[in-house]
Design a protein around this motif. Structure first.
Motif, PDB file in Angstrom:
ATOM      1  N   ARG A  23     -32.968 -55.480 -21.932  1.00 60.81           N
ATOM      2  CA  ARG A  23     -31.726 -54.794 -21.413  1.00 60.81           C
ATOM      3  C   ARG A  23     -30.731 -55.604 -20.762  1.00 60.81           C
ATOM      4  O   ARG A  23     -29.461 -55.673 -21.074  1.00 60.81           O
ATOM      5  CB  ARG A  23     -32.230 -53.990 -20.649  1.00 60.81           C
ATOM      6  CG  ARG A  23     -32.103 -52.771 -21.091  1.00 60.81           C
ATOM      7  CD  ARG A  23     -32.954 -51.018 -19.999  1.00 60.81           C
ATOM      8  NE  ARG A  23     -31.522 -51.152 -18.723  1.00 60.81           N
ATOM      9  CZ  ARG A  23     -30.783 -50.398 -19.411  1.00 60.81           C
ATOM     10  NH1 ARG A  23     -31.163 -49.479 -20.270  1.00 60.81           N
ATOM     11  NH2 ARG A  23     -29.583 -49.366 -19.245  1.00 60.81           N
ATOM     12  N   PHE A  44     -34.742 -51.648 -28.349  1.00 57.06           N
ATOM     13  CA  PHE A  44     -35.714 -49.960 -27.679  1.00 57.06           C
ATOM     14  C   PHE A  44     -35.603 -49.943 -25.918  1.00 57.06           C
ATOM     15  O   PHE A  44     -35.572 -49.046 -26.025  1.00 57.06           O
ATOM     16  CB  PHE A  44     -37.240 -50.531 -28.172  1.00 57.06           C
ATOM     17  CG  PHE A  44     -38.046 -50.380 -29.462  1.00 57.06           C
ATOM     18  CD1 PHE A  44     -38.254 -49.693 -30.007  1.00 57.06           C
ATOM     19  CD2 PHE A  44     -38.258 -51.955 -29.870  1.00 57.06           C
ATOM     20  CE1 PHE A  44     -38.932 -49.223 -31.593  1.00 57.06           C
ATOM     21  CE2 PHE A  44     -38.574 -51.762 -31.692  1.00 57.06           C
ATOM     22  CZ  PHE A  44     -38.551 -50.553 -31.979  1.00 57.06           C
ATOM     23  N   TRP A  45     -34.980 -51.460 -25.302  1.00 61.10           N
ATOM     24  CA  TRP A  45     -35.151 -51.002 -24.128  1.00 61.10           C
ATOM     25  C   TRP A  45     -33.983 -50.454 -23.930  1.00 61.10           C
ATOM     26  O   TRP A  45     -33.409 -50.705 -22.628  1.00 61.10           O
ATOM     27  CB  TRP A  45     -34.934 -52.395 -23.327  1.00 61.10           C
ATOM     28  CG  TRP A  45     -36.308 -52.720 -23.388  1.00 61.10           C
ATOM     29  CD1 TRP A  45     -36.701 -54.193 -22.196  1.00 61.10           C
ATOM     30  CD2 TRP A  45     -37.103 -53.501 -24.786  1.00 61.10           C
ATOM     31  NE1 TRP A  45     -37.887 -54.676 -22.604  1.00 61.10           N
ATOM     32  CE2 TRP A  45     -37.610 -54.635 -23.834  1.00 61.10           C
ATOM     33  CE3 TRP A  45     -37.000 -53.564 -25.997  1.00 61.10           C
ATOM     34  CZ2 TRP A  45     -39.559 -54.822 -24.438  1.00 61.10           C
ATOM     35  CZ3 TRP A  45     -38.483 -54.131 -26.207  1.00 61.10           C
ATOM     36  CH2 TRP A  45     -39.360 -54.242 -25.838  1.00 61.10           C
ATOM     37  N   SER A  78     -30.103 -47.491 -24.818  1.00 64.24           N
ATOM     38  CA  SER A  78     -30.801 -45.892 -25.263  1.00 64.24           C
ATOM     39  C   SER A  78     -28.986 -46.407 -26.145  1.00 64.24           C
ATOM     40  O   SER A  78     -27.732 -47.343 -26.403  1.00 64.24           O
ATOM     41  CB  SER A  78     -30.130 -44.893 -24.459  1.00 64.24           C
ATOM     42  OG  SER A  78     -29.195 -43.883 -24.931  1.00 64.24           O
ATOM     43  N   GLY A  86     -32.541 -46.301 -32.616  1.00 64.73           N
ATOM     44  CA  GLY A  86     -32.575 -45.459 -31.661  1.00 64.73           C
ATOM     45  C   GLY A  86     -31.779 -44.774 -31.798  1.00 64.73           C
ATOM     46  O   GLY A  86     -31.626 -43.578 -30.589  1.00 64.73           O
ATOM     47  N   ALA A 117     -34.638 -41.700 -31.412  1.00 67.80           N
ATOM     48  CA  ALA A 117     -34.908 -40.981 -30.151  1.00 67.80           C
ATOM     49  C   ALA A 117     -34.326 -40.818 -29.139  1.00 67.80           C
ATOM     50  O   ALA A 117     -34.268 -40.514 -27.919  1.00 67.80           O
ATOM     51  CB  ALA A 117     -35.368 -42.944 -29.789  1.00 67.80           C
ATOM     52  N   GLU A 174     -36.047 -38.864 -24.362  1.00 65.19           N
ATOM     53  CA  GLU A 174     -35.914 -40.562 -24.718  1.00 65.19           C
ATOM     54  C   GLU A 174     -36.607 -41.471 -23.933  1.00 65.19           C
ATOM     55  O   GLU A 174     -36.859 -42.228 -24.053  1.00 65.19           O
ATOM     56  CB  GLU A 174     -35.014 -40.336 -24.589  1.00 65.19           C
ATOM     57  CG  GLU A 174     -33.861 -41.722 -25.072  1.00 65.19           C
ATOM     58  CD  GLU A 174     -32.336 -41.726 -24.798  1.00 65.19           C
ATOM     59  OE1 GLU A 174     -31.673 -40.293 -24.550  1.00 65.19           O
ATOM     60  OE2 GLU A 174     -32.032 -42.465 -25.245  1.00 65.19           O
ATOM     61  N   GLU A 175     -36.838 -40.958 -22.840  1.00 67.46           N
ATOM     62  CA  GLU A 175     -37.076 -42.239 -21.305  1.00 67.46           C
ATOM     63  C   GLU A 175     -38.553 -42.786 -22.236  1.00 67.46           C
ATOM     64  O   GLU A 175     -38.825 -43.932 -21.976  1.00 67.46           O
ATOM     65  CB  GLU A 175     -37.214 -42.139 -20.500  1.00 67.46           C
ATOM     66  CG  GLU A 175     -35.547 -41.368 -19.776  1.00 67.46           C
ATOM     67  CD  GLU A 175     -35.320 -42.758 -19.461  1.00 67.46           C
ATOM     68  OE1 GLU A 175     -35.338 -43.937 -19.171  1.00 67.46           O
ATOM     69  OE2 GLU A 175     -34.067 -42.829 -19.646  1.00 67.46           O
ATOM     70  N   ARG A 218     -38.777 -44.391 -24.807  1.00 66.11           N
ATOM     71  CA  ARG A 218     -38.439 -46.069 -24.569  1.00 66.11           C
ATOM     72  C   ARG A 218     -39.865 -46.584 -24.242  1.00 66.11           C
ATOM     73  O   ARG A 218     -40.021 -47.659 -24.528  1.00 66.11           O
ATOM     74  CB  ARG A 218     -37.472 -45.991 -24.256  1.00 66.11           C
ATOM     75  CG  ARG A 218     -35.754 -45.628 -25.165  1.00 66.11           C
ATOM     76  CD  ARG A 218     -35.088 -46.863 -25.262  1.00 66.11           C
ATOM     77  NE  ARG A 218     -34.611 -46.662 -23.841  1.00 66.11           N
ATOM     78  CZ  ARG A 218     -33.601 -45.804 -23.145  1.00 66.11           C
ATOM     79  NH1 ARG A 218     -33.280 -45.045 -23.799  1.00 66.11           N
ATOM     80  NH2 ARG A 218     -33.067 -46.367 -21.671  1.00 66.11           N
ATOM     81  N   GLU A 256     -41.505 -50.018 -25.917  1.00 70.59           N
ATOM     82  CA  GLU A 256     -41.352 -51.253 -25.095  1.00 70.59           C
ATOM     83  C   GLU A 256     -43.123 -51.800 -24.487  1.00 70.59           C
ATOM     84  O   GLU A 256     -42.822 -53.242 -24.863  1.00 70.59           O
ATOM     85  CB  GLU A 256     -40.474 -50.736 -23.731  1.00 70.59           C
ATOM     86  CG  GLU A 256     -40.098 -51.828 -22.863  1.00 70.59           C
ATOM     87  CD  GLU A 256     -39.542 -52.160 -22.068  1.00 70.59           C
ATOM     88  OE1 GLU A 256     -39.071 -50.668 -21.549  1.00 70.59           O
ATOM     89  OE2 GLU A 256     -40.136 -52.143 -20.161  1.00 70.59           O
TER      90      GLU A 256
END
Ligand SMILES: [Zn+2]
Length: 480
Positions: free
Chosen positions: A188, A211-212, A214, A231, A234, A240-241, A244, A248
């Motif tokens: 991120r 992936f990190w 949204s 993304g 997802a 979603e969280e 991810r 991750e």
């Protein structure tokens, strides 16, 4: 007497030379008569038109009764034929293989490509193309892929934190790349640093949503295009969280020497993604993508070949004869690290995912999200040139009208690249990158495959020459 004769001869010669020089600076206009123009602005097809090309530009265009054909013009009677803008494939790779294969784009009416992993060789090719010594599509060139500290692909730039991310952007800008290509494993912190630094450097960034991050965040951060719908699904999940975090975790703890998690690892995540799709979440995401002008380059061609690669039809595609032998081997699913470990159940799941992705394209399109046509050439069964036409068919299957699909490969790339004053439509003043078709693509998008003539920068390439190009590439591919 003799002197006068020599003088006269010299004068005639000078006049001839002058005329020749004039002819070189003012080339003979090229004219299409009785042609139906599909200009890709969204206007209906215009029958009985005259299109005049002088040098590399369209200098006159209008109904037959209103436009005068210049006296010395080269006239092409295009009765019953349809003129569209040159096509763009907005997601292309081509590296270690002969540049001669790029002619497959030209032979298929693809006059521009966005190279999605740039290398110094692409600048060399672009120089030759722009100088006119090599006939191939225009090129927009992405940077080296910028990925996380343990990149998926060897040769990527791996960045772990903000400082490294900023350095990478500054260096890649200095190297002359047109935009930054971001990738799946960027942390991120590094991703948002790229977004910020790219903005400071006046350089766009585009690619995979990591992936990190949204998809909505990537859109807000200014990512110009999202490739392969990364993304999106997802971001439409009620979990979603969790998804991810799952991805991750799967990617962070790879066994030694493995570039991707095993299907066993991602299987439950993919299932969860499909089972927790939420119309409400999608209805929140799509307007956000639209508002931010986050373009989608779904590359349905490669998503499909990935999902169906064990289908023998792919191994029997007649267009394989144009591909280098090494690439044909590489495209065998049993040799590709991405597909080797898949079970029949994994393929079923991959097909369900593909079906959902096609649905997503239709939904996003209806929500006003903007699209670019791209294929992912050099990946399995993504053929230079040919597959752009496959992509148009798939886009129409997903719910775009033939005009929408056509625009995804013409006007939209021009708008996306900020080049709409030069390319993207058939209009007076535009660069003459054109394709003349035997049948109407608005009636059936497959008609973009019925190419009669291609024009690049005002240069006419008739059918016989296009066929010759294909034959030459086939000979190269087969070592003849
Ligand atoms: Zn790609």
């Amino acid at each position: 007497m003799k002197k006068a004769f020599v003088l006269m001869l010299l004068m005639v010669l000078a006049a001839l030379l002058f005329a020749h020089a004039r002819q070189r600076t003012q080339p003979k206009p090229l004219v299409f008569t009785h042609v139906t123009v599909i200009d890709a602005t969204g206007a209906p097809a215009k029958p009985e038109m005259i299109v005049v090309i002088t040098g590399d530009r369209i200098t006159e265009l209008g109904p037959t009764e209103r436009v005068r054909v210049p006296k010395d013009a080269q006239v092409v009677d295009a009765t019953g034929k349809f003129l569209i803008p040159g096509l763009w494939d907005m997601h292309v790779h081509w590296y270690g293989y002969d540049k001669a294969y790029l002619r497959l784009f030209t032979a298929n009416g693809v006059t521009g490509v966005r190279v999605m992993w740039g290398a110094p060789i692409h600048f060399e090719w672009r120089k030759e193309i722009e100088e006119g010594t090599f006939l191939a599509p225009r090129m927009v060139i992405a940077s080296t892929i910028v990925d996380g500290p343990k990149p998926i692909w060897p040769g990527s730039i791996g960045v772990a934190n903000e400082a490294e991310a900023r350095q990478a952007v500054i260096r890649l800008r200095r190297d002359g790349y047109d935009f930054i290509k971001v990738y799946s494993l960027l942390p991120r912190e590094a991703y948002f640093a790229i977004a910020d630094e790219a903005k400071k450097q006046g350089l766009p960034f585009a690619g995979h949503v990591p992936f990190w991050v949204s998809a909505g965040e990537a859109s807000d951060a200014g990512q110009r295009s999202i490739e392969h719908l990364t993304g999106i699904l997802a971001a439409c999940s009620t979990r979603e969280e969790e998804l991810r975090k799952g991805f991750e975790d799967a990617f962070s703890n790879l066994p030694q020497g493995q570039r991707l998690p095993s299907p066993a690892r991602t299987r439950p995540l993919s299932r969860m993604m499909l089972e927790t799709f939420s119309v409400e979440k999608s209805a929140a995401l799509f307007p956000r993508l639209k508002r931010n002008h986050t373009w989608q380059c779904p590359t349905l061609t490669v998503l499909r070949s990935g999902a169906f690669i064990n289908d023998p039809n792919f191994r029997n595609d007649p267009r394989l004869k144009y591909m280098p032998t090494q690439l044909r081997t590489q495209w065998d699913p049993s040799t590709d690290f991405r597909f080797r470990e898949r079970t029949a159940a994994d393929f079923d799941l991959a097909r369900l995912l593909y079906k959902k992705q096609v649905e997503l394209v239709g939904m996003m399109h209806r929500a006003g999200v903007e699209f670019l046509a791209g294929t992912d050439v050099e990946n399995p069964y993504c053929f230079p040139g040919f597959s752009l036409h496959d992509e148009l068919v798939l886009l129409v299957e997903a719910g775009l009208t033939p005009m929408d699909a056509l625009q995804a490969a013409t006007l939209n790339p021009a708008r996306f690249l900020g080049k709409e004053t030069d390319i993207g439509t058939v209009e007076k003043g535009k660069i003459a990158d054109l394709v003349l078709l035997e049948a109407n693509p608005l009636e059936d998008i497959r008609n973009t495959q019925r190419i009669n003539t291609v024009v690049i920068r005002g240069k006419l390439i008739p059918k016989a020459e296009l066929e010759q190009m294909l034959a030459t590439v086939e000979a190269t591919a087969n070592g003849k």
